[in-house]
Design an enzyme around this catalytic site. Structure first.
Site, PDB file in Angstrom:
ATOM      1  N   LYS A  16      32.407  79.533 -12.057  1.00  0.00           N
ATOM      2  CA  LYS A  16      33.296  79.525 -11.161  1.00  0.00           C
ATOM      3  C   LYS A  16      34.760  80.255 -11.451  1.00  0.00           C
ATOM      4  O   LYS A  16      35.223  80.936 -10.958  1.00  0.00           O
ATOM      5  CB  LYS A  16      33.704  78.263 -10.615  1.00  0.00           C
ATOM      6  CG  LYS A  16      34.781  78.225  -9.378  1.00  0.00           C
ATOM      7  CD  LYS A  16      35.181  76.842  -8.899  1.00  0.00           C
ATOM      8  CE  LYS A  16      36.048  76.984  -7.776  1.00  0.00           C
ATOM      9  NZ  LYS A  16      36.285  75.782  -7.064  1.00  0.00           N
TER      10      LYS A  16
ATOM     11  N   MET B 276      -6.594  73.568   5.649  1.00  0.00           N
ATOM     12  CA  MET B 276      -7.305  73.849   4.149  1.00  0.00           C
ATOM     13  C   MET B 276      -7.561  72.823   3.440  1.00  0.00           C
ATOM     14  O   MET B 276      -8.735  72.921   2.512  1.00  0.00           O
ATOM     15  CB  MET B 276      -6.124  74.773   3.649  1.00  0.00           C
ATOM     16  CG  MET B 276      -6.820  75.386   2.162  1.00  0.00           C
ATOM     17  SD  MET B 276      -7.897  76.776   2.689  1.00  0.00           S
ATOM     18  CE  MET B 276      -7.003  78.072   2.857  1.00  0.00           C
TER      19      MET B 276
ATOM     20  N   PHE C  58      30.010  67.647 -12.396  1.00  0.00           N
ATOM     21  CA  PHE C  58      29.416  67.671 -11.061  1.00  0.00           C
ATOM     22  C   PHE C  58      28.734  68.744 -10.654  1.00  0.00           C
ATOM     23  O   PHE C  58      29.227  69.994 -10.666  1.00  0.00           O
ATOM     24  CB  PHE C  58      30.615  67.244  -9.861  1.00  0.00           C
ATOM     25  CG  PHE C  58      30.134  67.165  -8.562  1.00  0.00           C
ATOM     26  CD1 PHE C  58      29.181  66.031  -8.207  1.00  0.00           C
ATOM     27  CD2 PHE C  58      30.442  68.130  -7.583  1.00  0.00           C
ATOM     28  CE1 PHE C  58      28.642  66.212  -6.982  1.00  0.00           C
ATOM     29  CE2 PHE C  58      29.846  68.049  -6.542  1.00  0.00           C
ATOM     30  CZ  PHE C  58      29.057  66.893  -6.171  1.00  0.00           C
ATOM     31  N   GLN C  59      27.405  68.413 -10.171  1.00  0.00           N
ATOM     32  CA  GLN C  59      26.650  69.816  -9.783  1.00  0.00           C
ATOM     33  C   GLN C  59      26.195  70.892 -10.974  1.00  0.00           C
ATOM     34  O   GLN C  59      26.241  72.087 -10.767  1.00  0.00           O
ATOM     35  CB  GLN C  59      27.115  70.606  -8.527  1.00  0.00           C
ATOM     36  CG  GLN C  59      27.144  69.727  -7.256  1.00  0.00           C
ATOM     37  CD  GLN C  59      27.088  70.167  -6.197  1.00  0.00           C
ATOM     38  OE1 GLN C  59      27.937  71.265  -5.809  1.00  0.00           O
ATOM     39  NE2 GLN C  59      26.571  69.685  -4.878  1.00  0.00           N
TER      40      GLN C  59
ATOM     41  N   GLU D 125      18.065  76.186   0.936  1.00  0.00           N
ATOM     42  CA  GLU D 125      18.135  77.320  -0.098  1.00  0.00           C
ATOM     43  C   GLU D 125      16.786  78.077  -0.421  1.00  0.00           C
ATOM     44  O   GLU D 125      16.475  79.257  -0.512  1.00  0.00           O
ATOM     45  CB  GLU D 125      18.826  76.969  -1.492  1.00  0.00           C
ATOM     46  CG  GLU D 125      20.197  76.651  -1.264  1.00  0.00           C
ATOM     47  CD  GLU D 125      20.735  75.371  -0.861  1.00  0.00           C
ATOM     48  OE1 GLU D 125      19.715  74.369  -0.637  1.00  0.00           O
ATOM     49  OE2 GLU D 125      21.815  75.064  -0.983  1.00  0.00           O
TER      50      GLU D 125
HETATM   51  C1  LIG Z   1       4.138  73.285  -0.713  1.00  0.00           C
HETATM   52  C2  LIG Z   1       2.689  73.304  -0.879  1.00  0.00           C
HETATM   53  N1  LIG Z   1       2.399  71.953  -0.625  1.00  0.00           N
HETATM   54  C3  LIG Z   1       1.161  71.684  -0.683  1.00  0.00           C
HETATM   55  C4  LIG Z   1       0.299  72.685  -0.631  1.00  0.00           C
HETATM   56  C5  LIG Z   1      -1.312  72.318  -0.444  1.00  0.00           C
HETATM   57  N2  LIG Z   1      -2.006  73.041   0.655  1.00  0.00           N
HETATM   58  C6  LIG Z   1      -2.478  74.009   0.753  1.00  0.00           C
HETATM   59  S1  LIG Z   1      -3.076  74.472   2.238  1.00  0.00           S
HETATM   60  C7  LIG Z   1      -2.368  73.052   2.882  1.00  0.00           C
HETATM   61  C8  LIG Z   1      -2.533  72.607   4.289  1.00  0.00           C
HETATM   62  C9  LIG Z   1      -1.786  73.400   5.159  1.00  0.00           C
HETATM   63  O1  LIG Z   1      -2.077  72.965   6.747  1.00  0.00           O
HETATM   64  P1  LIG Z   1      -1.334  73.601   7.808  1.00  0.00           P
HETATM   65  O2  LIG Z   1      -0.030  74.101   7.549  1.00  0.00           O
HETATM   66  O3  LIG Z   1      -1.477  72.684   9.030  1.00  0.00           O
HETATM   67  O4  LIG Z   1      -2.415  74.773   8.043  1.00  0.00           O
HETATM   68  P2  LIG Z   1      -3.812  74.829   8.453  1.00  0.00           P
HETATM   69  O5  LIG Z   1      -4.664  74.822   6.814  1.00  0.00           O
HETATM   70  O6  LIG Z   1      -4.059  73.925   8.992  1.00  0.00           O
HETATM   71  O7  LIG Z   1      -4.098  76.139   8.982  1.00  0.00           O
HETATM   72  C10 LIG Z   1      -1.917  72.238   2.097  1.00  0.00           C
HETATM   73  C11 LIG Z   1      -1.344  70.834   1.894  1.00  0.00           C
HETATM   74  C12 LIG Z   1       0.745  73.753  -0.768  1.00  0.00           C
HETATM   75  N3  LIG Z   1      -0.067  75.155  -0.864  1.00  0.00           N
HETATM   76  N4  LIG Z   1       2.061  74.051  -0.625  1.00  0.00           N
END
Ligand SMILES: Cc1ncc(C[n+]2csc(CCOP(=O)(O)OP(=O)(O)O)c2C)c(N)n1
Ligand SMILES: [Mg+2]
Length: 553
Positions: free
Chosen positions: A175, A493, A125-126, A63
């Site tokens: 529902k 990042m 439920f749910q 979802e």
């Molecule tokens: C749902 C979620 N969890 C954690 C983060 C923290 N976060 C930001 S960038 C990143 C790394 C992303 O890695 P990747 O998809 O390999 O992209 P890259 O930076 O290597 O291009 C993370 C863990 C986030 N932004 N969103």
């Protein structure tokens, strides 16, 4: 998408319909052609009736991705995207997508089923308190207490989502309301205010803005997603050309001003260009249009545009003086405000426009000198595929022809820096919330919303692993999305922050196992290839032009 010969049931059947039919009639009358959703117990009455209607349903694999796909649709078209989920876990799975849409002011209407009215509060439920949980991540949410309210609530939901500052709206329908029979009467008009904003800017404010603009020696326009939401890009271009003022955009504003325009400064802020940030820190007049002074733009507030007078135009009064105290706030629809401002500037140009001409010329020269001295560069000597090289080559192939959906991370910022955008709605990114897992499902929505453009999903290896199941959706509907996975083999990042701020103490940023993307894509019937050498890049990108394809670099 919908069959033009399709007839609304109401024309052929008696006016007594079930709640589900009334719901679908209302959607049709709102012009809804597609829903991204996932079925479950309490929404079964809707799914049953969906078989009789010409609204196309895209069955996603989670979802959250229904909400992201609805956002991709909305970002590509400007229309409200629709997503649907069942009660309980279906509704809670929508929450990240709703919050994301709320942060980026994206119009979506989310429909959730709820347990029957008589069971509410019994831990059925749910059962989940969807209304309570989504109160803070929607622009508004509705609970349908009685079937008689359904038509007006649906009408209002679309009105609220798409007018004023756009945003997500949720409608929770129990529902029993869906199965109940009732007389269908279409809600003709919403009772809510029809204007995009009830607060009207004043001509004196426009005159003052024009005066400040002609008096400035080092002006900069700072344009955000609001320009795109207001369909005001052409008016922004006119403003810039009338006055010669350069334009920087936020990550949400990419496309609001043509990247290859001589007055384009590209993106500003933490991930922005050196020359652009320099310009913002030295400007004497910052004109913020549809922006919210996000911390990724401003950095430390006491150093942000500290020599500048600030004009801020926004449709949402709550944004005014929220982060930065401004000298001239103008609350209103950007499209209207820019029309009035451009008119005022045209009228006053001859008299006032020359006063600062020499200073303005020196300012543009100064910016060009900074740009020349600090261009975007990268090490081109390596034998590996540099992300910036990928962006440059991709840009050459798709400029103006594709809608690029990105995930979150370093690849997102490289894309924002290097890709050029000729017009609005060619870029879908999770700007405010920064939700990993956004890019691939968003590309489903852009592909469905605007099939005349190539849909590209440009995602990291981390984000890809959050959205792998949606390859199934791409394959099912044969959506011609080009999936490019930029595999730098870590959560780039986060690793970068650990490198810069935690003395290179890398903690939990690598995946010991990453799937073979070709096998994975092929398991879904999607052709894929892995490329590692720069010379393989362009042929690989070209090959998958209109087919579903995965490239793993
Ligand atoms: C749902 C979620 N969890 C954690 C983060 C923290 N976060 C930001 S960038 C990143 C790394 C992303 O890695 P990747 O998809 O390999 O992209 P890259 O930076 O290597 O291009 C993370 C863990 C986030 N932004 N969103
Ligand atoms: Mg990565």
């Amino acid at each position: 998408m919908s069959d033009p010969s399709s007839k609304s049931k109401i024309e052929s059947s008696p006016k007594i319909l079930s709640g589900s039919e009334i719901f679908l009639e209302c959607l049709q009358h709102e012009g809804v052609e597609v829903i991204f959703g996932y079925p479950g117990g309490v929404v079964l009455p809707i799914y049953d009736k969906l078989l009789d209607y010409h609204i196309k349903h895209f069955l996603v694999r989670h979802e959250q991705n229904a909400a992201f796909a609805a956002q991709g649709y909305a970002r590509a078209t400007g229309k409200a995207g629709v997503c649907m989920a069942t009660s309980g876990p279906g509704a809670t799975n929508l929450i990240t997508g709703l919050t994301d849409a709320y942060c980026d002011s994206i119009p979506i209407v989310a429909i959730t089923g709820q347990v029957s009215t008589a069971m509410i509060g019994s831990d059925a439920f749910q059962e989940a308190d969807t209304l309570g949980m989504t109160r803070s991540c929607t622009k508004h949410n509705y609970f349908v207490r009685d079937l008689s309210e359904l038509p007006s609530i649906i009408k209002d939901a679309f009105h609220v989502a798409t007018t004023g500052r756009p945003g997500p709206v949720l409608v929770d329908i129990p529902k029993d309301v869906l199965v109940k029979q009732g007389t269908f009467e279409l809600a003709k008009e919403t009772n809510l205010p029809r204007k995009r904003t009830s607060i009207k800017w004043k001509p004196e404010q426009i005159a003052k803005a024009a005066f400040m603009i002609w008096a400035a020696e080092r002006p900069v326009i700072y344009a955000g997603g609001g320009v795109i939401h207001a369909e005001a890009a052409a008016k922004l271009k006119k403003l810039s050309e009338l006055t010669g003022i350069p334009v920087t955009t936020t990550v949400m504003g990419l496309g609001a001003f043509p990247s290859d325009h001589p007055s384009s400064l590209g993106m500003l802020g933490m991930h922005g260009r050196f020359a652009t940030n320099n310009a913002v820190s030295k400007t004497d007049l910052l004109i913020g249009l549809g922006v919210r002074f996000d911390d990724r733009v401003t950095g430390k507030l006491d150093g942000f545009a500290k020599h500048a007078k600030i004009i801020h135009v926004d449709i949402d009064q709550a944004e005014i003086n929220k982060i930065v105290k401004v000298d001239l706030p103008i609350v209103g629809d950007l499209s209207e405000v820019l029309d009035a401002l451009n008119e005022q500037l045209t009228e006053t140009k001859e008299k006032a426009g020359q006063a600062k001409e020499a200073a303005r010329e020196a300012w543009m020269q100064q910016i060009h000198d900074w740009q020349k001295a600090h261009p975007l560069t990268y090490d081109k000597s390596t034998t590996e595929i540099k992300p910036q090289f990928l962006m440059e080559e991709l840009d050459r192939l798709i400029y103006g022809k594709a809608i690029v959906s990105v995930d979150v991370g370093q690849h997102q910022m490289w894309a924002a820096q290097y890709l050029r955008f000729s017009e609005p709605r060619l870029w879908a990114n999770s700007g405010g919330l920064g939700s990993m897992g956004f890019g691939l499902p968003a590309s489903i929505g852009t592909s469905v919303g605007n099939p005349t453009k190539i849909a590209v999903a440009l995602i990291g290896d981390g984000g890809f692993q959050m959205s792998i199941p949606e390859l199934g959706t791409l394959a099912t509907y044969k959506l011609p999305v080009k999936v490019i996975i930029m595999n730098n083999q870590y959560l780039g990042m986060v690793r970068q922050w650990q490198e810069m701020f935690y003395n290179g103490r890398y903690s939990e940023v690598e995946f010991p196992i990453f799937p073979d993307c070709v096998k994975l894509a092929e398991a879904y019937g999607i052709p894929g290839r892995i490329i590692t050498k720069p010379e393989e890049l362009v042929p690989a990108l070209k090959k998958g032009d209109r087919d579903p394809g995965a490239v793993h670099s």
